[in-house]
Design a protein around this motif. Structure first.
Motif, PDB file in Angstrom:
ATOM      1  N   ARG A   1     -71.236  34.326  11.387  1.00 18.08           N
ATOM      2  CA  ARG A   1     -70.166  34.835  12.240  1.00 18.08           C
ATOM      3  C   ARG A   1     -70.052  34.091  13.564  1.00 18.08           C
ATOM      4  O   ARG A   1     -69.046  34.223  14.251  1.00 18.08           O
TER       5      ARG A   1
ATOM      6  N   TYR B   1     -67.513  37.082   5.570  1.00 19.91           N
ATOM      7  CA  TYR B   1     -68.244  37.453   6.789  1.00 19.91           C
ATOM      8  C   TYR B   1     -67.500  37.095   8.074  1.00 19.91           C
ATOM      9  O   TYR B   1     -67.970  37.423   9.157  1.00 19.91           O
TER      10      TYR B   1
ATOM     11  N   LEU C   1     -57.413  47.281  11.482  1.00 19.84           N
ATOM     12  CA  LEU C   1     -58.657  48.022  11.274  1.00 19.84           C
ATOM     13  C   LEU C   1     -58.517  49.476  11.714  1.00 19.84           C
ATOM     14  O   LEU C   1     -59.050  50.389  11.070  1.00 19.84           O
TER      15      LEU C   1
ATOM     16  N   GLU D   1     -68.037  51.793   6.553  1.00 16.93           N
ATOM     17  CA  GLU D   1     -67.627  50.389   6.579  1.00 16.93           C
ATOM     18  C   GLU D   1     -66.412  50.181   7.477  1.00 16.93           C
ATOM     19  O   GLU D   1     -66.357  49.228   8.269  1.00 16.93           O
TER      20      GLU D   1
ATOM     21  N   GLU E   1     -66.466  48.078  11.194  1.00 15.19           N
ATOM     22  CA  GLU E   1     -65.591  46.944  11.495  1.00 15.19           C
ATOM     23  C   GLU E   1     -64.734  47.226  12.726  1.00 15.19           C
ATOM     24  O   GLU E   1     -64.520  46.355  13.575  1.00 15.19           O
TER      25      GLU E   1
ATOM     26  N   ARG F   1     -66.892  47.093  15.887  1.00  9.02           N
ATOM     27  CA  ARG F   1     -67.247  45.709  16.205  1.00  9.02           C
ATOM     28  C   ARG F   1     -66.065  44.986  16.860  1.00  9.02           C
ATOM     29  O   ARG F   1     -66.220  44.269  17.843  1.00  9.02           O
ATOM     30  N   GLU F   2     -64.871  45.209  16.325  1.00 14.99           N
ATOM     31  CA  GLU F   2     -63.690  44.542  16.881  1.00 14.99           C
ATOM     32  C   GLU F   2     -63.373  45.065  18.283  1.00 14.99           C
ATOM     33  O   GLU F   2     -63.049  44.283  19.190  1.00 14.99           O
TER      34      GLU F   2
ATOM     35  N   SER G   1     -73.752  42.561  16.228  1.00  9.77           N
ATOM     36  CA  SER G   1     -74.336  42.663  14.898  1.00  9.77           C
ATOM     37  C   SER G   1     -75.696  43.332  14.955  1.00  9.77           C
ATOM     38  O   SER G   1     -76.101  44.037  14.035  1.00  9.77           O
TER      39      SER G   1
ATOM     40  N   LYS H   1     -74.693  50.933  14.868  1.00 10.11           N
ATOM     41  CA  LYS H   1     -73.287  51.292  14.686  1.00 10.11           C
ATOM     42  C   LYS H   1     -73.073  52.722  15.154  1.00 10.11           C
ATOM     43  O   LYS H   1     -73.763  53.644  14.723  1.00 10.11           O
TER      44      LYS H   1
END
Length: 707
Positions: free
Chosen positions: A100, A128, A465, A566, A570, A573-574, A607, A611
């Motif tokens: 990434r 990824y 997302l 999931e 995402e 993270r964004e 990463s 989360k």
């Protein structure tokens, strides 16, 4: 780097654009030297790969299959493998971080890389990184000469892949054709200087061999020369068995007792990567080739240097005399099978040793195959290409020599040995069209700058997302979380929609400013607009992030939970990446190198961070925290302190302290480090780093608010 317009063009393309680059040139034109210089100078995070173990060792990298964990099987685009399962990539966190965060993927000896292998790489990177961009948006530097050794395609592979590929050279890759690339051709040859020899090599390389060329070339044919066992010459042949037979026969002819040296290996070091024999059999007088550069700093030998064993013993003593008369006491050397990893402190890509191989850096070298000679240079060679079976094989063999005087043919070169491929010939004929001129170069540099600006201020991915997450909550969890769902829908119609619209308008405005600017990279007004837009757009991003952090959702349905986890991972993270990048741009002038460095650091840190949607319930030792803010003034003081820390570090505020930790401190008013550790979402490392400062803020508040 040497003053050479072709090398400078290659450097400018790799360092200051995002376009894929094919760097080619004749044997000995400096491709390897350019790669070495690039690794020393470039600010981009890169990984260097090659198709074979030997080529990877020479390039200072690892193999493509090893790095991407690809099976040695054909890759059929958009299909299933093994009848049932698709290709599976089970990477650890560290490998995912690398995938990434890299900016540049270098592939050496690209002429041997098959089109389907390049598409398999594209498949991994899309998984990824950005699935909508070829190779996930990574820039490729492909180095090699198509008129040297070509890809190996087994008959069964060819039958499977032929319906999908017109040919198997790397430029037949579907992903590469979609991505596009430019070419830089190095035309100056450093290995050879004799004009006649260069002309002969060019004729062979370019498939311009006629009777006249063959006559000139075959003047170097001396059929009985090899039988005289001339010292210092290496025999290059087309097949392994012939090379092995020649070496065994020559070793057998030597008087004296043979010594057998067994290699030592530890850890993971596959047999196919062995750089020399596992059982090295030597005698005094044996001609050998060094297969490693001298790492002692004395430069006594290098990979490809020939010598002769002058003395040895079974106890482990080996002495070799080189062509210039130097006597070298050879010791065992160590090769490492490495994987790329991340330095936890600097966040830079490093290498981790998986296994080692220890052996004398020698191999019998009266004869080697032409394939093993690729990348090497010899002063003297006896060459047999009568049974050449692959395009470029004869050219590779002949171009290994520095001079025409050092080249001897064991038999005349027949016209049938000069094998060319029409596909390669046609491709090479179009190379001049693929070399960018000054205008194209300027456009590519500007496009790269604009791409980075767009990646920062475009919120299309964030919106996509967010709506995927919203649909899951709306479809499966509307009864459990009706108020939160209502808040999400309000965000969708308001702030999220506005982010997309404002971001798109701002990107268009930046394009107009750049078009009117004499130097957009140093335009003060443009930088001021970057700062202002970042400050404005960061607020709704931070607000959306806070909303999601404060409303974790879950379900007992395992299938739905997996999809929800999931989607939320995402989205988090964004959001955090956007907030961090906007915070950096608000505080710094937008320079691509600095922006990429910040982006890659954040990608790694995000990463590694837990989360938010998967936060575990506090352990029993953690205190219960009221959900209302009991001391608003203290809460705001702590938020201001957190913001100042984050600004000083150039990081998002949540990386210093999460909002729920702030709430716990505010409501529980801790007075010792031990009490501080009982607050949910406060870990030991955070308390060690900031505990004293936090306690001092709390004590100051309690002094002024004793009740």
């Amino acid at each position: 780097m040497e003053s050479n317009p072709e090398l400078e063009l290659a450097w400018q393309l790799v360092e200051y654009t995002g376009v894929n680059v094919f760097l080619t040139g004749k044997a000995g034109s400096g491709k390897t030297t350019f790669l070495r210089s690039l690794r020393e100078r470039s600010t981009k995070r890169m990984v260097v790969l090659a198709p074979t173990g030997v080529a990877a060792m020479n390039a200072g990298g690892v193999t493509i299959h090893s790095f991407f964990q690809l099976p040695f099987a054909p890759f059929v685009p958009e299909s299933h493998f093994g009848g049932e399962a698709k290709y599976q990539y089970r990477f650890g966190k560290e490998k995912v971080n690398i995938l990434r965060s890299i900016d540049l993927l270098v592939m050496d000896e690209i002429s041997m890389v098959r089109a389907d292998l390049l598409d398999a790489v594209d498949d991994v990177l899309r998984r990824y990184r950005d699935r909508h961009k070829p190779f996930g948006g990574v820039q490729l530097l492909m180095i090699g000469d198509l008129q040297q050794l070509s890809p190996v395609v087994k008959e069964q592979d060819q039958q499977l892949l032929s319906p999908y590929y017109d040919h198997f050279y790397f430029f037949g890759s579907h992903a590469l054709q979609q991505a596009g690339y430019v070419t830089v051709e190095l035309t100056k040859v450093y290995r050879q200087s004799n004009a006649e020899f260069l002309d002969l090599l060019n004729c062979v390389r370019d498939n311009r061999v006629d009777d006249s060329v063959l006559r000139r070339l075959n003047r170097r044919c001396l059929p009985d020369f090899a039988a005289e066992q001339p010292r210092g010459y290496i025999y290059l042949t087309t097949h392994n068995q012939k090379a092995n037979d020649l070496n065994a026969a020559r070793l057998e002819q030597l008087a004296g007792e043979a010594c057998v040296f067994r290699a030592e290996s530890e850890g993971d070091f596959p047999v196919y990567m062995y750089p020399t024999e596992e059982e090295l059999v030597l005698k005094a007088g044996a001609q050998v080739m060094f297969v490693k550069n001298d790492i002692s700093g004395q430069h006594r030998y290098y990979n490809g240097m020939l010598g002769r064993v002058t003395s040895l013993s079974a106890t482990g003593f080996v002495e070799v005399e080189t062509e210039d008369g130097q006597q070298i006491a050879v010791e065992r050397e160590e090769w490492a099978n490495c994987k790329y990893s991340l330095d936890p402190e600097t966040k830079e890509i490093t290498e981790t040793v998986l296994g080692t191989f220890r052996q004398y850096p020698l191999r019998l070298a009266w004869a080697i195959t032409i394939h093993k000679s690729q990348g090497l240079t010899f002063d003297k060679a006896i060459i047999d290409v009568r049974e050449a079976f692959a395009p470029g094989q004869a050219y590779v063999a002949l171009s290994r020599c520095r001079s025409l005087e050092g080249l001897v043919l064991s038999a005349p070169v027949p016209a049938s040995s000069i094998i060319s491929d029409r596909i390669v010939t046609d491709f090479v004929g179009r190379i001049p069209e693929q070399i960018p001129d000054a205008g194209r170069m300027a456009a590519l540099q500007r496009a790269y700058f604009e791409d980075q600006v767009t990646s920062l201020f475009s919120f299309a991915r964030l919106s996509r997302l967010f709506h995927a997450y919203l649909r899951l909550v709306d479809e499966y969890l509307y009864r459990l979380y009706p108020q939160f769902l209502s808040s999400l829908k309000t965000q969708a119609e308001g702030p999220v929609k506005e982010l997309v619209e404002v971001g798109n308008k701002f990107v268009a405005q930046c394009g107009r400013i750049m078009a009117a600017s004499a130097d957009y990279t140093r335009d003060a007004y443009l930088q001021q607009r970057f700062h202002a837009a970042s400050a404005y757009l960061r607020k709704p991003v931070a607000a959306l992030l806070s909303l999601l952090e404060e409303n974790p959702v879950t379900t007992d349905n395992k299938v739905v939970k997996k999809r929800l986890d999931e989607a939320s991972a995402e989205l988090f993270r964004e959001l955090r990446l956007k907030e961090g990048l906007l915070a950096w741009t608000e505080a710094h002038d937008f320079v691509v190198a600095g922006y990429l460095k910040c982006k890659n650091r954040l990608v790694i840190e995000l990463s590694e961070a837990p989360k938010a949607s998967r936060k575990k319930a506090p352990k029993e030792k953690k205190a219960e925290v009221p959900q209302d803010v009991l001391h608003p003034a203290l809460f705001e003081t702590l938020r201001a302190w957190r913001a100042s820390k984050a600004a000083a570090l150039g990081l998002p505020a949540y990386t210093v302290l999460q909002q729920k930790a702030l709430l716990g401190i505010t409501n529980l008013l801790p007075d010792t480090l031990d009490v501080l550790l009982t607050i949910p979402y406060l870990g030991k490392k955070t308390v060690e780093k900031y505990g004293d400062e936090i306690l001092e803020i709390v004590r100051g508040y309690r002094r002024t608010n004793p009740d």
